[in-house]
Write an enzyme that holds these catalytic residues in place. Structure first.
Site, short mmCIF file in Angstrom:
data_model
loop_
_atom_site.label_atom_id
_atom_site.label_comp_id
_atom_site.label_asym_id
_atom_site.label_seq_id
_atom_site.Cartn_x
_atom_site.Cartn_y
_atom_site.Cartn_z
N GLU A 221 -6.31 -24.31 -7.40
CA GLU A 221 -5.44 -23.14 -7.47
C GLU A 221 -3.98 -23.52 -7.29
OE1 GLU A 221 -7.75 -19.43 -5.70
OE2 GLU A 221 -7.78 -21.14 -4.32
N TYR B 130 14.98 -0.27 -8.98
CA TYR B 130 13.64 -0.80 -9.30
C TYR B 130 13.71 -2.27 -9.71
CZ TYR B 130 13.24 4.26 -10.21
OH TYR B 130 13.34 5.63 -10.16
N ILE C 71 -3.86 -14.53 -0.03
CA ILE C 71 -3.13 -13.42 -0.64
C ILE C 71 -2.77 -12.38 0.42
CG2 ILE C 71 -3.95 -13.79 -2.99
CD1 ILE C 71 -5.94 -11.49 -2.61
N GLU C 72 -3.42 -12.41 1.55
CA GLU C 72 -3.03 -11.54 2.65
C GLU C 72 -1.61 -11.87 3.10
OE1 GLU C 72 -7.55 -11.87 2.86
OE2 GLU C 72 -5.88 -13.17 2.31
N LYS D 117 -5.91 -10.59 -7.47
CA LYS D 117 -6.10 -11.99 -7.86
C LYS D 117 -7.27 -12.02 -8.85
CE LYS D 117 -6.62 -16.56 -5.80
NZ LYS D 117 -6.78 -17.28 -4.52
#
Length: 121
Positions: A21, A53, A72-73, A99
């Protein structure tokens, strides 16, 4: 409270626990909800009365593409911190990180993490 939604922000990055990864990378998709008072902007139609934005999107992009995290947390937490740094009017944020290529043992599916944070006092 009023909210601004930014959905399906897609980035290619190198987060993950496994060496592959970090080496090969993969796509990450981010959804945001930013809560703030949009009353002034809704009454006066003045750009200065809302958040930009584009600035939020660029901040998210920097975190996703220029940092590396195993979890990813943690990525979601870093995104929340970056969103708060973009504009002091944002009082609360919800960050969902998808993900799609997570290494899970099934043919199809998507892993996501969602956090909700209030602006630190």
């Amino acid at each position: 409270m009023d909210a601004i939604y930014l959905d399906d922000l897609a980035f290619y990055a190198f987060h993950g626990v496994f060496d592959e990864e970090s080496r090969l990378g993969q796509r990450f998709v981010v959804d945001l909800v930013c809560w703030l008072d949009l009353g002034p902007a809704s009454r006066e139609d003045a750009y200065a009365l809302t958040v930009d934005y584009g600035t939020i999107t660029e901040a998210v992009g920097r975190v996703v593409t220029q940092s590396r995290f195993k979890l990813i947390e943690r990525l979601a937490g870093a995104i929340a911190e970056a969103v708060f740094a973009t504009d002091a009017r944002i009082e609360k944020v919800k960050v969902r990180v998808h993900k799609p290529g997570a290494p899970i043992p099934i043919a199809s599916g998507r892993v996501s993490v969602e956090i909700v944070r209030d602006r630190p006092a």
